[in-house]
Design an enzyme around this catalytic site. Structure first.
Site, PDB file in Angstrom:
ATOM      1  CB  ALA A  74      -0.919  -0.002   1.218  1.00  0.00           C
ATOM      2  N   GLY A  76       0.602   3.769  -1.987  1.00  0.00           N
ATOM      3  CA  GLY A  76      -0.199   4.988  -2.104  1.00  0.00           C
ATOM      4  C   GLY A  76       0.298   5.906  -3.216  1.00  0.00           C
ATOM      5  CG  LEU A  77      -0.971   5.708  -6.772  1.00  0.00           C
ATOM      6  CD1 LEU A  77      -2.083   6.487  -7.474  1.00  0.00           C
ATOM      7  CD2 LEU A  77      -0.317   4.756  -7.767  1.00  0.00           C
ATOM      8  CB  CYS A 134      -3.713   2.352  -7.754  1.00  0.00           C
ATOM      9  SG  CYS A 134      -2.774   2.236  -6.227  1.00  0.00           S
ATOM     10  CE  LYS A 170      -0.690  -2.812 -13.548  1.00  0.00           C
ATOM     11  NZ  LYS A 170       0.631  -2.467 -13.029  1.00  0.00           N
ATOM     12  CB  THR A 198      -2.032  -5.721  -6.431  1.00  0.00           C
ATOM     13  OG1 THR A 198      -2.541  -4.394  -6.268  1.00  0.00           O
ATOM     14  CG2 THR A 198      -0.565  -5.653  -6.779  1.00  0.00           C
ATOM     15  N   GLY A 274       7.159  -8.031 -11.918  1.00  0.00           N
ATOM     16  CA  GLY A 274       7.006  -7.111 -10.786  1.00  0.00           C
ATOM     17  C   GLY A 274       7.773  -7.568  -9.573  1.00  0.00           C
TER      18      GLY A 274
HETATM   19  C1  LIG Z   1       5.402  -2.433  -4.356  1.00  0.00           C
HETATM   20  C2  LIG Z   1       4.521  -2.392  -5.566  1.00  0.00           C
HETATM   21  C3  LIG Z   1       4.176  -1.149  -6.122  1.00  0.00           C
HETATM   22  C4  LIG Z   1       3.346  -1.075  -7.239  1.00  0.00           C
HETATM   23  N1  LIG Z   1       3.035   0.151  -7.760  1.00  0.00           N
HETATM   24  C5  LIG Z   1       2.257   0.235  -8.873  1.00  0.00           C
HETATM   25  C6  LIG Z   1       1.959   1.499  -9.456  1.00  0.00           C
HETATM   26  O1  LIG Z   1       2.417   2.557  -9.010  1.00  0.00           O
HETATM   27  N2  LIG Z   1       1.142   1.527 -10.544  1.00  0.00           N
HETATM   28  C7  LIG Z   1       0.635   0.391 -11.100  1.00  0.00           C
HETATM   29  O2  LIG Z   1      -0.088   0.465 -12.080  1.00  0.00           O
HETATM   30  N3  LIG Z   1       0.914  -0.826 -10.571  1.00  0.00           N
HETATM   31  C8  LIG Z   1       1.708  -0.926  -9.472  1.00  0.00           C
HETATM   32  N4  LIG Z   1       1.997  -2.189  -8.937  1.00  0.00           N
HETATM   33  C9  LIG Z   1       1.430  -3.404  -9.562  1.00  0.00           C
HETATM   34  C10 LIG Z   1       2.430  -4.114 -10.495  1.00  0.00           C
HETATM   35  O3  LIG Z   1       2.792  -3.290 -11.582  1.00  0.00           O
HETATM   36  C11 LIG Z   1       1.872  -5.456 -11.017  1.00  0.00           C
HETATM   37  O4  LIG Z   1       0.737  -5.199 -11.786  1.00  0.00           O
HETATM   38  C12 LIG Z   1       1.492  -6.416  -9.898  1.00  0.00           C
HETATM   39  O5  LIG Z   1       2.369  -6.313  -8.815  1.00  0.00           O
HETATM   40  C13 LIG Z   1       1.423  -7.885 -10.359  1.00  0.00           C
HETATM   41  O6  LIG Z   1       2.691  -8.363 -10.782  1.00  0.00           O
HETATM   42  P1  LIG Z   1       3.741  -9.169  -9.821  1.00  0.00           P
HETATM   43  O7  LIG Z   1       2.982 -10.234  -9.121  1.00  0.00           O
HETATM   44  O8  LIG Z   1       4.785  -9.681 -10.767  1.00  0.00           O
HETATM   45  O9  LIG Z   1       4.275  -8.163  -8.871  1.00  0.00           O
HETATM   46  C14 LIG Z   1       2.838  -2.273  -7.820  1.00  0.00           C
HETATM   47  C15 LIG Z   1       3.192  -3.509  -7.257  1.00  0.00           C
HETATM   48  C16 LIG Z   1       4.023  -3.594  -6.157  1.00  0.00           C
HETATM   49  C17 LIG Z   1       4.376  -4.937  -5.588  1.00  0.00           C
END
Ligand SMILES: Cc1cc2nc3c(=O)[nH]c(=O)nc-3n(C[C@H](O)[C@H](O)[C@H](O)COP(=O)(O)O)c2cc1C
Ligand SMILES: Cc1cc2nc3c(=O)[nH]c(=O)nc-3n(C[C@H](O)[C@H](O)[C@H](O)COP(=O)(O)OP(=O)(O)OC[C@H]3O[C@@H](n4cnc5c(N)ncnc54)[C@H](O)[C@@H]3O)c2cc1C
Ligand code: FES
Lengths: 311, 316
Positions: A74, A76-77, A134, A170, A198, A274
């Protein structure tokens, strides 16, 4: 990229990617943070941290907690905001020999449009990923991502100012039927679909009887979500993307080449790495080698033959 | 015109030299790095850290696992775990440097339970070196070191670093813990009947103990012990400095203390970290900024050592 005898290049919404392997937003910093660990030009592209109009501090800590086979975040962007991004990071991105997708986030449609309009003018930026999914921001974000009418509105508005650069939308998996939201994005002009973001989740501290995360809930990522993500990619490929001719960026728990191959066979044209990057920052590089090996073993000269090849 | 970024951190393998229990839940792990790791770590400074991938290490025999951790220990782990060093030894060899590091760890959960089963000859993946260590001000003559519980390893490393590289600097160490049992060092009765910590004694650094329950040394917080000590000493702000690592309330107390005595103070912070290299923004530390506002800095990349005056502490 030619790995000797195997052609790993793919066409993604009109852009040629050196390989079908990208880094996922929020897991690779803003620009060249991973360049100490691998040759960035081997990547199909990178997707930046979400960029908002103004800087965002993000949520209080703890912002992450580990779960079995995954983690919740979390954040929070948290990001530096558009102006500082242009000043500090775009020049670095300009030097990178890979495709650059900027992930856009905001509270209002106007905010998304303002950021996209300004960044579209930067030659360093090849395309956009619209983050309407998000789970960790109170206003905006997820409410856009669950309502097909709003998805159409925001996709059309941003598409209008992208100067023809590809716009990927997305999607959040936390919806009743992801094909409905995917179709809405495609109808409004999305050039590609990114899935998945997520899954909203919670971890509880049993001593304190409080959620572990300061934000109470967070987004689950990592190997735990992979089979669900593969299923959703296949569903959207069959029900929306294939007929519309729209490529999918598949994401969710990819750690190995065989994970990536599942997504590609399910219908993803490219994959995003990710959480795995946190543990082994050179994961993407190893996956690329693994993809080439698989193609060789299977007698494929071109990886794109595999896309959506699920029998 | 690709201007290749300087590579100063990386992933490499380390070989376990030894893994010994030192006290109840405390262990000392000695690692020897491969050529790549040795090259990367040859100039490492106290306060920097590394991350270990412990997900491939198996659980020790159930009888070895502390009873209160048997339930949580079986949880699978995914992310690396951050550790600082209590010592780093760099041996220059003709074929390049050889680096050995010592890690002190406390068994707290699934990853550190797995660490117990590491044995000589095992190999593990290391990511590092990470973060920024303590910076030693020019002309430092007096260093006051505060260590709380598991924050002690980098403080011990700092003590040996100062001894080696700043021989003119007078060092005094203060170590706090809940009780004598939970001190991460070996306690011995010194020449003047007072208790001393052997690890600091070996470096010829005078040390003082404070325990919350009074079972060893001063009865109370280590920051109160230091306050009394500073009242009796004259530590000059231009040639003295305070360095601390430990739990956040202790660091907050240290920041107030240093402020009261007008001494510069550096503290090493801890946060839950997913990546350790500035990718994920999970490890935010709130920093005071000019306009009375605050901003977040990353513990892994901008820290873990911060100027105590900059950090905004929250009440626990
Ligand atoms: C710590 C963290 C920060 C993330 N921040 C963003 C984000 O700023 N914008 C976004 O679209 N997705 C964000 N994601 C989602 C990832 O881009 C990805 O869609 C998601 O984690 C699934 O892939 P993974 O299981 O390989 O991590 C974030 C994921 C994680 C774990
Ligand atoms: C820069 C840095 C240096 C560190 N150096 C050392 C060291 O030298 N020796 C050592 O024993 N430990 C050190 N730690 C802490 C160590 O990383 C954790 O104890 C370890 O990750 C615990 O993992 P686990 O799976 O065994 O337990 P977990 O179940 O992950 O954690 C057990 C308990 O410790 C808390 N915790 C875990 N990690 C942190 C953290 N990063 N910050 C605050 N609380 C935490 C959790 O909330 C939980 O209550 C350091 C941490 C950081 C950030
Ligand atoms: S731990 Fe990922 S940014 Fe600090």
């Amino acid at each position: 990229m030619m790995e000797q005898d195997v052609n790993l290049t793919v066409d993604f919404a009109g852009l040629q990617l050196a390989t079908p392997v990208m880094t996922a937003s929020g897991t690779c910093g803003y620009a060249d943070e991973l360049s100490e660990f691998m040759d960035m030009s081997a990547l199909g592209g990178i997707t930046t941290k979400s960029i908002t109009l103004k800087p965002r501090k993000g949520n209080p800590t703890p912002r992450i907690v580990e779960t079995s086979a995954g983690m919740l975040n979390a954040i929070g962007l948290a990001n530096m905001g558009m102006d500082q991004f242009i000043e500090e990071k775009v020049p670095i991105l300009d030097q990178l020999d890979t495709r650059i997708f900027v992930n856009l986030a905001g509270q209002t449609i106007d905010e998304y449009v303002t950021v996209a309009e300004r960044l579209a003018k930067e030659p360093a930026i090849d395309g956009f990923e619209l983050n309407i999914s998000c789970p960790n921001v109170k206003k905006g974000g997820i409410t856009f991502g669950t309502d097909p009418k709003l998805i159409k509105e925001i996709t059309a508005a941003v598409k209008n100012v992208c100067l023809g650069k590809p716009l990927m939308v997305k999607l959040t998996p936390t919806v009743m039927d992801i094909s409905v939201t995917a179709a809405a994005a495609v109808e409004a002009g999305a050039d590609a679909l990114g899935l998945v973001n997520t899954f909203t989740a919670m971890v509880i501290d049993i001593q304190k009887r409080t959620p572990v995360l300061a934000n109470r809930t967070g987004g689950l990522s990592g190997p735990a979500i992979k089979p669900i993500a593969v299923y959703l990619v296949n569903k959207v490929y069959n029900e929306v993307a294939r007929d519309a001719g729209i490529p999918i960026l598949g994401m969710g728990g990819i750690r190995t080449a065989s994970d990536a191959l599942e997504f590609i066979i399910a219908g993803a044209t490219a994959v995003g790495i990710g959480t795995a990057t946190f543990v082994y920052p050179d994961t993407a590089k190893n996956i690329i080698h693994g993809l080439a090996d698989y193609c060789r073993q299977e007698g494929l000269s071109n990886i794109s033959e595999l896309v959506g090849s699920l029998r | 015109m690709e201007d290749k970024k300087a590579v100063n951190k990386g992933i490499f393998e380390a070989e376990v030299l030894s893994n010994q229990q030192i006290r109840q839940c405390y262990y000392r792990l000695n690692l020897q790095f491969d050529a790549k790791g040795s090259r990367l770590f040859q100039n490492v400074t106290p306060g920097q850290f590394l991350e270990l991938d412990l997900s491939r290490v198996s659980l020790p025999d159930a009888s070895m696992i502390p009873a209160h951790l048997r339930d949580t220990a079986v949880k699978q782990i995914l992310l690396r775990r951050p550790f600082s060093f209590s010592d780093v030894i760099v041996t220059p060899l003709s074929e390049g440097p050889c680096v050995k590091v010592e890690i002190m760890y406390c068994v707290l959960g699934p990853a550190t339970v797995r660490m117990m089963s590491l044995k000589s000859g095992d190999r593990i993946s290391v990511l590092g070196p990470l973060g920024n260590g303590f910076s030693i001000p020019q002309g430092l003559k007096q260093a006051v070191l505060l260590a709380g519980g598991m924050g002690s390893p980098p403080v011990l490393h700092l003590a040996s670093h100062l001894k080696r590289h700043h021989p003119g600097c007078e060092i005094t160490a203060f170590v706090g813990a809940k009780s004598c049992e939970s001190l991460p060092f070996s306690v011995r009765i010194g020449d003047h009947k007072g208790l001393v910590l052997e690890e600091f004694e070996m470096l010829q650094v005078p040390s003082h103990i404070a325990t919350d329950d009074g079972s060893a040394g001063y009865h109370g917080f280590v920051t109160d012990k230091v306050r009394h000590w500073l009242e009796d000493q004259s530590v000059a702000p231009d040639s003295g400095a305070v360095f601390a690592c430990g739990p956040e309330p202790m660091l907050a107390g240290t920041a107030r203390l240093a402020n009261d005595f007008n001494l510069p103070c550096q503290i090493s912070m801890e946060r839950m970290m997913a990546c350790g290299i500035g990718l994920c923004q999970s490890c935010a530390v709130e920093i005071k900024s000019d306009a009375g506002d605050t901003k977040y800095r990353l513990c892994c990349k901008d820290g873990p050592v911060f100027d105590a005056n900059d950090v905004l502490f929250h009440k626990a």
